[in-house]
Design a protein around this motif. Structure first.
Motif, PDB file in Angstrom:
ATOM      1  N   GLN A   1       1.020  -1.287   0.149  1.00 51.11           N
ATOM      2  CA  GLN A   1       0.122  -0.242  -0.232  1.00 51.11           C
ATOM      3  C   GLN A   1       0.454   1.649   0.036  1.00 51.11           C
ATOM      4  O   GLN A   1       0.400   2.432   0.725  1.00 51.11           O
ATOM      5  CB  GLN A   1      -0.662  -0.533   0.648  1.00 51.11           C
ATOM      6  N   GLN A   2       1.762   1.105  -0.697  1.00 49.80           N
ATOM      7  CA  GLN A   2       2.563   2.629  -0.660  1.00 49.80           C
ATOM      8  C   GLN A   2       1.817   3.056  -1.629  1.00 49.80           C
ATOM      9  O   GLN A   2       1.735   3.129  -2.905  1.00 49.80           O
ATOM     10  CB  GLN A   2       3.875   2.693  -1.791  1.00 49.80           C
ATOM     11  N   PRO A   3       1.691   4.128  -1.189  1.00 50.02           N
ATOM     12  CA  PRO A   3       1.285   5.698  -2.840  1.00 50.02           C
ATOM     13  C   PRO A   3       2.013   5.712  -3.704  1.00 50.02           C
ATOM     14  O   PRO A   3       3.250   5.782  -3.861  1.00 50.02           O
ATOM     15  CB  PRO A   3       1.495   6.946  -1.243  1.00 50.02           C
ATOM     16  N   ARG A   4       0.998   6.174  -5.126  1.00 47.72           N
ATOM     17  CA  ARG A   4       1.904   6.564  -6.329  1.00 47.72           C
ATOM     18  C   ARG A   4       2.995   7.521  -5.445  1.00 47.72           C
ATOM     19  O   ARG A   4       2.626   8.953  -4.690  1.00 47.72           O
ATOM     20  CB  ARG A   4       0.859   7.104  -7.478  1.00 47.72           C
TER      21      ARG A   4
ATOM     22  N   TYR B   1       7.719   5.046  -8.526  1.00 47.59           N
ATOM     23  CA  TYR B   1       9.819   5.097  -7.738  1.00 47.59           C
ATOM     24  C   TYR B   1      10.290   4.495  -8.754  1.00 47.59           C
ATOM     25  O   TYR B   1      10.374   3.304  -9.675  1.00 47.59           O
ATOM     26  CB  TYR B   1       9.519   4.893  -6.497  1.00 47.59           C
ATOM     27  N   PRO B   2      11.409   4.752  -8.826  1.00 49.25           N
ATOM     28  CA  PRO B   2      12.849   3.258  -9.288  1.00 49.25           C
ATOM     29  C   PRO B   2      12.760   2.294  -8.766  1.00 49.25           C
ATOM     30  O   PRO B   2      12.976   1.154  -8.987  1.00 49.25           O
ATOM     31  CB  PRO B   2      14.631   4.809  -9.191  1.00 49.25           C
TER      32      PRO B   2
ATOM     33  N   ALA C   1       2.352  11.600  -3.804  1.00 51.95           N
ATOM     34  CA  ALA C   1       2.833  12.108  -2.800  1.00 51.95           C
ATOM     35  C   ALA C   1       3.811  13.171  -2.339  1.00 51.95           C
ATOM     36  O   ALA C   1       3.912  13.468  -1.553  1.00 51.95           O
ATOM     37  CB  ALA C   1       4.006  10.207  -2.077  1.00 51.95           C
ATOM     38  N   MET C   2       4.235  13.860  -3.985  1.00 51.62           N
ATOM     39  CA  MET C   2       5.050  13.864  -3.663  1.00 51.62           C
ATOM     40  C   MET C   2       4.734  16.048  -5.092  1.00 51.62           C
ATOM     41  O   MET C   2       4.185  15.402  -5.894  1.00 51.62           O
ATOM     42  CB  MET C   2       6.188  14.419  -5.024  1.00 51.62           C
TER      43      MET C   2
ATOM     44  N   THR D   1      -3.910   3.167  -6.875  1.00 56.16           N
ATOM     45  CA  THR D   1      -3.475   4.039  -5.455  1.00 56.16           C
ATOM     46  C   THR D   1      -2.215   3.400  -5.467  1.00 56.16           C
ATOM     47  O   THR D   1      -1.241   4.555  -4.989  1.00 56.16           O
ATOM     48  CB  THR D   1      -4.875   3.625  -4.852  1.00 56.16           C
ATOM     49  N   PHE D   2      -1.941   2.765  -5.785  1.00 54.16           N
ATOM     50  CA  PHE D   2      -1.200   1.662  -4.983  1.00 54.16           C
ATOM     51  C   PHE D   2       0.531   1.545  -6.010  1.00 54.16           C
ATOM     52  O   PHE D   2      -0.135   1.652  -6.900  1.00 54.16           O
ATOM     53  CB  PHE D   2      -0.760   0.707  -3.915  1.00 54.16           C
TER      54      PHE D   2
END
Length: 182
Positions: free
Chosen positions: A78-81, A146-147, A85-86, A99-100
């Motif tokens: 459940q890591q947000p995109r 993210y990478p 997030a930024m 979402t994730f």
């Protein structure tokens, strides 16, 4: 930490991408889907070259299984995109994707295809590896991963490809022994 470095790389790549010419944005948005289609087409070519042996369709299984598995794993982490997030301008709007983000499903599928294809048809190993890496890069470039999401997708897809290929080879050899000539 790895996630901090990944976030820094994401910011740099996404900012660079946002300032790139609009035609490059369109190329990246098409490429992020088309590269998977190229890997699927190479799988079908491999199958055709191998006289349509079912085992040569393993890359399709690997790629599909990797994509679905990545979707399931995303709900566990459940890591947000990063685009949500930024505060970074991106090519792809976050509202247009799930979402994730961890792991990248596209990267997992690309690695699933590429590793299985490379194991079956060694002559195209560098080509499919380059296509998979480009797929992963486009996911960062358009702003949706993210990478470290891409790296996790590569690992997941690669592992599943090896497992699927080994199981396919095992199934191919089962029942092919020469009967006793008594």
């Amino acid at each position: 930490m790895l996630t901090d470095l990944s976030a820094d790389w994401y910011r740099a790549i996404a900012s660079w991408a946002a300032s790139a010419p609009p035609w490059l944005h369109q190329v990246a948005l098409v490429a992020t889907q088309a590269l998977l289609a190229v890997l699927a087409a190479l799988t079908l070519l491999s199958w055709w070259r191998a006289e349509r042996r079912p085992a040569h369709l393993v890359p399709l299984l690997s790629g599909g299984l990797a994509y679905v598995s990545a979707g399931l794993v995303k709900h566990w982490f459940q890591q947000p995109r990063p685009c949500s997030a930024m505060p970074v301008e991106t090519i792809k709007a976050c509202a247009e994707v799930s979402t994730f983000s961890l792991p990248s499903g596209h990267s997992a599928a690309a690695a699933g295809f590429a590793v299985a294809l490379a194991l079956q048809w060694r002559r195209i190993a560098l080509l499919v590896a380059a296509i998979a890496v480009l797929e992963g890069f486009t996911r960062i470039f358009i702003g949706v991963h993210y990478p470290h999401d891409v790296l996790a997708g590569f690992i997941l897809g690669g592992v599943l490809a090896v497992v699927c290929t080994r199981l396919g080879a095992r199934g191919r050899t089962r029942g092919t022994s020469v009967p006793d000539a008594r």
